[in-house]
Scaffold this motif. Structure first.
Motif, short mmCIF file in Angstrom:
data_model
loop_
_atom_site.label_atom_id
_atom_site.label_comp_id
_atom_site.label_asym_id
_atom_site.label_seq_id
_atom_site.Cartn_x
_atom_site.Cartn_y
_atom_site.Cartn_z
N LEU A 346 0.82 -1.21 0.00
CA LEU A 346 0.00 0.00 0.00
C LEU A 346 0.86 1.26 0.00
CD1 LEU A 346 -2.62 -1.08 2.72
CD2 LEU A 346 -2.80 -1.35 0.25
N ALA A 347 2.12 1.15 -0.37
CA ALA A 347 3.06 2.27 -0.28
C ALA A 347 2.72 3.38 -1.27
CB ALA A 347 4.48 1.77 -0.53
N HIS A 348 3.26 4.58 -0.96
CA HIS A 348 3.16 5.74 -1.86
C HIS A 348 1.71 6.07 -2.21
CE1 HIS A 348 7.50 6.21 -2.54
NE2 HIS A 348 7.56 4.89 -2.50
N ASN A 349 0.90 6.25 -1.17
CA ASN A 349 -0.46 6.75 -1.31
C ASN A 349 -0.63 7.91 -0.33
OD1 ASN A 349 -2.28 5.11 -3.24
ND2 ASN A 349 -1.10 3.52 -2.20
N ASN A 350 -1.86 8.28 -0.05
CA ASN A 350 -2.15 9.33 0.92
C ASN A 350 -2.96 8.77 2.09
OD1 ASN A 350 -0.93 11.37 -0.72
ND2 ASN A 350 -2.75 11.36 -2.00
N LEU A 351 -2.68 7.53 2.45
CA LEU A 351 -3.43 6.88 3.51
C LEU A 351 -3.10 7.53 4.85
CD1 LEU A 351 -2.94 3.18 2.34
CD2 LEU A 351 -4.97 4.62 2.03
N SER A 352 -4.10 7.61 5.72
CA SER A 352 -3.93 8.23 7.03
C SER A 352 -4.49 7.31 8.10
CB SER A 352 -4.61 9.60 7.05
OG SER A 352 -5.99 9.48 6.73
N GLY A 353 -4.51 7.82 9.33
CA GLY A 353 -5.02 7.01 10.42
C GLY A 353 -3.95 6.11 11.00
N THR A 354 -4.37 5.18 11.82
CA THR A 354 -3.43 4.26 12.46
C THR A 354 -3.37 2.93 11.71
OG1 THR A 354 -5.20 3.43 13.89
CG2 THR A 354 -3.87 5.28 14.72
N GLY A 377 0.52 7.11 14.92
CA GLY A 377 0.13 6.30 16.06
C GLY A 377 0.99 5.06 16.26
N LYS A 378 0.49 4.18 17.06
CA LYS A 378 1.24 3.02 17.53
C LYS A 378 1.35 1.94 16.46
CE LYS A 378 1.22 -0.32 21.36
NZ LYS A 378 0.47 -0.77 22.56
N PRO A 404 11.51 -3.01 19.27
CA PRO A 404 12.69 -2.14 19.43
C PRO A 404 13.52 -2.00 18.16
CG PRO A 404 12.47 -3.62 21.31
CD PRO A 404 11.46 -4.07 20.31
N GLN A 405 13.57 -3.06 17.34
CA GLN A 405 14.41 -3.02 16.14
C GLN A 405 13.97 -1.96 15.14
OE1 GLN A 405 13.09 -5.62 17.57
NE2 GLN A 405 14.47 -7.39 17.65
N LEU A 406 12.74 -1.47 15.25
CA LEU A 406 12.27 -0.42 14.34
C LEU A 406 12.82 0.96 14.71
CD1 LEU A 406 8.51 -1.44 13.93
CD2 LEU A 406 10.33 -1.65 12.22
N HIS A 407 13.32 1.09 15.95
CA HIS A 407 13.92 2.34 16.42
C HIS A 407 12.96 3.53 16.27
CE1 HIS A 407 17.54 0.01 16.59
NE2 HIS A 407 17.58 -0.15 15.28
N LEU A 408 11.71 3.29 16.58
CA LEU A 408 10.72 4.38 16.55
C LEU A 408 10.62 5.00 17.95
CD1 LEU A 408 7.86 2.69 14.48
CD2 LEU A 408 9.47 4.42 13.70
N PRO A 409 10.21 6.26 18.03
CA PRO A 409 10.05 6.87 19.35
C PRO A 409 8.93 6.18 20.12
CG PRO A 409 9.14 8.28 17.63
CD PRO A 409 9.89 7.20 16.93
N GLU A 410 9.04 6.24 21.43
CA GLU A 410 7.99 5.67 22.26
C GLU A 410 6.71 6.49 22.11
OE1 GLU A 410 9.09 5.20 26.28
OE2 GLU A 410 10.88 3.98 25.85
N CYS A 411 5.60 5.79 22.18
CA CYS A 411 4.33 6.49 22.10
C CYS A 411 4.04 7.17 23.44
CB CYS A 411 3.20 5.51 21.78
SG CYS A 411 3.36 4.75 20.15
N PRO A 412 3.60 8.41 23.41
CA PRO A 412 3.28 9.10 24.66
C PRO A 412 2.09 8.45 25.34
CG PRO A 412 2.56 10.39 22.79
CD PRO A 412 3.36 9.26 22.23
N SER A 413 2.21 8.23 26.64
CA SER A 413 1.11 7.63 27.40
C SER A 413 0.11 8.72 27.77
CB SER A 413 1.63 6.96 28.66
OG SER A 413 2.23 7.92 29.51
N SER A 414 -1.07 8.29 28.05
CA SER A 414 -2.11 9.26 28.42
C SER A 414 -1.76 9.98 29.70
CB SER A 414 -3.46 8.54 28.57
OG SER A 414 -3.35 7.50 29.53
N SER A 415 -1.07 9.29 30.63
CA SER A 415 -0.68 9.93 31.88
C SER A 415 0.39 10.98 31.66
CB SER A 415 -0.17 8.87 32.87
OG SER A 415 0.94 8.17 32.32
N ALA A 416 1.31 10.73 30.69
CA ALA A 416 2.36 11.70 30.40
C ALA A 416 1.77 12.96 29.82
CB ALA A 416 3.38 11.10 29.43
N ARG A 417 0.79 12.78 28.93
CA ARG A 417 0.16 13.96 28.35
C ARG A 417 -0.60 14.76 29.42
NH1 ARG A 417 -0.93 10.21 24.13
NH2 ARG A 417 -2.98 9.79 25.00
N LYS A 418 -1.21 14.01 30.35
CA LYS A 418 -1.95 14.68 31.41
C LYS A 418 -1.02 15.46 32.33
CE LYS A 418 -5.17 13.70 35.17
NZ LYS A 418 -5.91 12.64 35.88
#
Length: 802
Positions: A346-354, A377-378, A404-418
């Motif tokens: 599905l590469a090289h489109n304008n798909l969005s969402g998670t 998103g996650k 971990p092998q993808l080396h992506l940033p951690e997703c922010p938790s709801s408590s961290a945002r709060k």
């Protein structure tokens, strides 16, 4: 006497000593020499079958004397015809009123196809002359041969148009005109051949639109117009072709407009391929009526709208490619309910969402490419999302989490945002107040460190050297994981160091560690170049970098290493040049495997040249730098001398005495680099050409046989096309099934495929850069070769069944 190992020549007086013979069946032997002229004295002769021998010379010109002849079958020999005189046997055969089969495929026939072909017997049922070098046009009066059931003139040099009179062949079941230079339009009269089951005219220069009359072909099982210049809309009448059960291929044409909703009428179809056109609009929901569809390829178009949620109704789907369109919306989670789905692109489109979590639960999924969309998103952590070899999600900058092998940033938790939103005013004031003294201390420390480094002795690290933007692994972890850099763990050696098998404590499986020998001139630059190139690129056909190490070893010396994904099947070089168990073919690469590997290689290079901004030039492509994973798919590695082709690089002329001089390995390096020309994509194309020839001949360009001006390129060029089977790697046959050596069509299929690959290798490794193909064209051609080989297997199955 067919199917033995008889050899020698037929007696010149054969026609005199056996005057009453009716049938001669000597196919699948080793006979050679010319056909005796005395054959024409056998007035009672009804059939000559000498398929798959080595008969040469011309066909006797007075075959017409054999008035009882109903079969003349000389496929797969070395018969010749170069001019009008040597084609006279066709005009002579017009006297054979009982002739039903004329088969002369896979010989050395050249020159123009005589118009007298249309004067052959009205009883002729099979006309088969493929894989020669016949030129000219299909005779205008071919419609006179009203009893024809099979016509195969594929893989020649025919030009001109398909005659309108072909509509008179109302008993025709199979029509093969593929791989010629035929132009003009698909005649509307084709719709009159209501008995037609296979229409294969791919790889020609057909233009104009598809005639609506094609909807009258109610018995059609294969429609193949792949790789022409057909324009206009796909006619709605295609919905009438419910009989198509094997292949509907209109890919790589100039078709435009919407995909008609009537496509849902192809209810028995297994493969629908519309890649590389200009189709637009929404993908119709009705396509889900094709319940038995196994392959759907709509890539390389301009389809818009969302992915139909009804796709999950195609329960048998194993391959879905929607790459390079303008699709938007989210990825339907119910795609995971297609239980047999193995490849989803599905590469090289304008798909969005998670990314739907359910895709991680799809156990059959082997390849998933979601790169270059707007996903966020996650990232799931199950199934295909743990198989980094088959996964690509690059170009979606808002993704987080995952393994971990993808080396992506951690997703922010709801408590961290709060907590961030709810931080008290006093705390927001206290943090910068406390930080000011720390900042002052850091500035003083940095100044002292700068003075110390300035006084230190200079090393080879260039002024612009910066550490790669990768997570760092400690030196001690690598030391322990390689058992102290034990020779038993060495996987390979190169100019700048060694590659070790290593088991890191935080890795579930083994990894490969490239340790740079910093005592060797250029190793620092090689480390930096490889990190710089690999941090820019992500593709399923490139070796994946896991992490790096920039540290001090136990002796206090600088240490540099890069950690890669471990490739269980080593390098392509070892598979091409190792000795195998010749009794059962253990370890040998089959032709299909070589084609898949070649496609992976061109995909990787096409991505580096055309999918990266700025482009990346590999500069050292060769089989030892191509690694094979557990599924025997290829990943290109070793970017130690790669160049990022920015504007300055493209304008720079190299000095062969400098550190960026001749780039590459002997035998694979582009000749212009030796003349001081700048690094360019043409250099990689040359290396690709040599690699392709090596893969399919088993000959290394540094073999001792190549000397005195003879190169691997010249070796292949001289053999092409007549001696391709002679130079092909004998190990290919170790993996083929029993009795295939006696299957004429199978051998022909192999020969056509090998010829195409060798020709591609020759075109890519031309001496002058301007004469070589572009990488994008080379990739398209390699895909076409692989796809044609696969489709030919299916067509062979159809023929065998019929």
């Amino acid at each position: 006497m067919a199917g033995n190992k008889l050899h020698g020549r037929l007696p010149s007086d054969l026609g005199k000593n056996l005057p009453s013979i009716k049938d001669i069946g000597i196919g699948l032997n080793l006979f050679s020499g010319v056909l005796p002229l005395s054959l024409t004295n056998l007035s009672t002769l009804q059939a000559i079958d000498a398929t798959s021998n080595s008969f040469s010379g011309v066909v006797p010109s007075d075959l017409g004397r054999l008035q009882n002849l109903n079969l003349f079958q000389m496929d797969n020999n070395m018969l010749e015809a170069n001019n009008e005189e040597e084609w006279e046997f066709v005009a002579s055969l017009a006297n054979c009123s009982r002739l039903q089969k004329l088969e002369l495929g896979w010989n050395r026939l050249k020159g123009k196809l005589p118009s007298s072909l249309a004067n052959l017997s009205a009883n002729l049922q099979v006309l088969q002359i493929p894989s020669n070098k016949i030129s000219g046009a299909v005779p205008l009066d071919v419609g006179n041969l009203a009893s024809l059931q099979l016509v195969d003139l594929s893989d020649n040099l025919l030009s001109g148009a398909i005659p309108e009179s072909i509509g008179k062949l109302t008993q025709l079941n199979e029509l093969y005109l593929s791989s010629n230079n035929i132009s003009g339009v698909v005649p509307s009269s084709i719709g009159k051949i209501t008995s037609l089951s296979i229409l294969s005219v791919h790889a020609n220069n057909l233009q104009g639109s598809i005639p609506p009359s094609i909807g009258n072909l109610s018995k059609l099982s294969v429609l193949d117009l792949f790789k022409n210049k057909v324009t206009g809309f796909i006619p709605n009448e295609v919905g009438h072709l419910s009989s198509i059960s094997i292949d509907f291929d209109l890919s790589y044409n100039l078709l435009e407009g919407p995909l008609p909703s009537e496509v849902g009428g192809l209810v028995n179809l297994k493969e629908l391929t519309l890649s590389g056109n200009k189709l637009s609009g929404d993908i119709p929901d009705t396509i889900s009526n094709c319940r038995v569809l196994e392959k759907l390829a709509l890539d390389g178009n301009s389809f818009q709208g969302s992915i139909p949620v009804t796709f999950n109704k195609m329960a048998g789907l194993t391959f879905l490619n929607l790459t390079n369109n303008k699709l938007n919306g989210s990825i339907p989670g119910n795609l995971a309910s297609i239980t047999n789905l193995q490849e989803l692109y599905l590469a090289h489109n304008n798909l969005s969402g998670t990314i739907p979590e359910s895709l991680g639960n799809q156990t059959s999924l082997l390849r998933l490419d979601l790169s270059f969309n707007n996903l966020h998103g996650k990232v799931p952590k199950e199934g295909i999302f743990t198989n980094l070899t088959g996964l690509s999600i690059v170009g979606n900058n808002a993704l987080c989490g995952g393994v971990p092998q993808l080396h992506l940033p951690e997703c922010p938790s709801s408590s961290a945002r709060k907590n961030k939103k709810g931080m008290s005013k006093s705390l927001r004031i206290a943090i910068p107040t406390a930080g000011a003294p720390l900042l002052s201390i850091f500035v003083v420390w940095a100044g002292l460190l700068y003075r110390k480094l300035k006084k230190a002795s200079k090393k080879e690290i260039p002024p612009q050297f910066t550490e790669p933007e990768l997570p760092i692994v400690p030196y001690n972890d690598i030391l322990k994981g390689t058992d102290g850099f034990s020779e038993a763990n060495v996987l390979g050696k190169g100019r700048y160091g060694k590659v070790y098998k290593c088991t890191l404590e935080n890795q579930a499986t083994a990894v490969a560690v490239k340790v740079f020998n910093l005592q060797v001139s250029g190793s620092y630059k090689s480390f930096q170049a490889e990190c710089e190139a690999l941090r820019r690129v992500k593709h399923r056909c490139l070796v994946k970098i896991v992490t790096c190490c920039s540290s001090i070893d136990h002796q206090g010396q600088d240490f540099r290493a890069i950690v890669f994904e471990f490739m269980t099947n080593s390098s392509l070089d070892r598979w091409i040049h190792s000795n195998f168990d010749r009794q059962n073919g253990q370890g040998a690469l089959s032709l299909s495997q070589r084609l898949d590997i070649a496609v992976d290689i061109v995909d990787a290079l096409d991505y580096l040249h055309n999918g990266c901004q700025p482009p990346v030039i590999h500069c050292d492509l060769k089989p030892s730098n191509i690694l094979l994973n557990q599924d025997m798919r290829a990943c290109v590695g070793d970017f130690g001398i790669a160049r990022v082709l920015d504007e300055a690089t493209s304008k720079q002329h190299m000095n062969s005495n400098s550190s960026i001089g001749i780039r590459g390995s002997i035998g694979y390096i582009a000749p212009e680099y030796g003349d001081g020309l700048a690094v360019s994509t043409n250099g990689d194309v040359f290396s690709l050409g040599i690699t392709l020839i090596e893969m399919f001949t088993g000959r290394s360009p540094t073999n001792d046989m190549f000397k005195d001006g003879i190169s691997l390129h010249h070796y292949a060029e001289v053999a092409f096309p007549d001696k391709v089977m002679e130079i092909a790697d004998a190990n290919i046959w170790l993996r083929e099934g029993p009795n295939t050596s006696n299957d004429t069509r199978y051998i022909t299929k192999i020969k056509e495929c090998l010829s195409s690959v060798i020709q591609l290798g020759i075109l890519c490794s031309k001496q002058l850069p301007t004469e070589r193909l572009s990488m994008s064209n080379a990739a398209a051609e390699m895909h076409a070769i692989r796809d044609k080989y696969s489709s030919t297997q299916q067509l062979s199955d159809v023929r065998s069944y019929q």
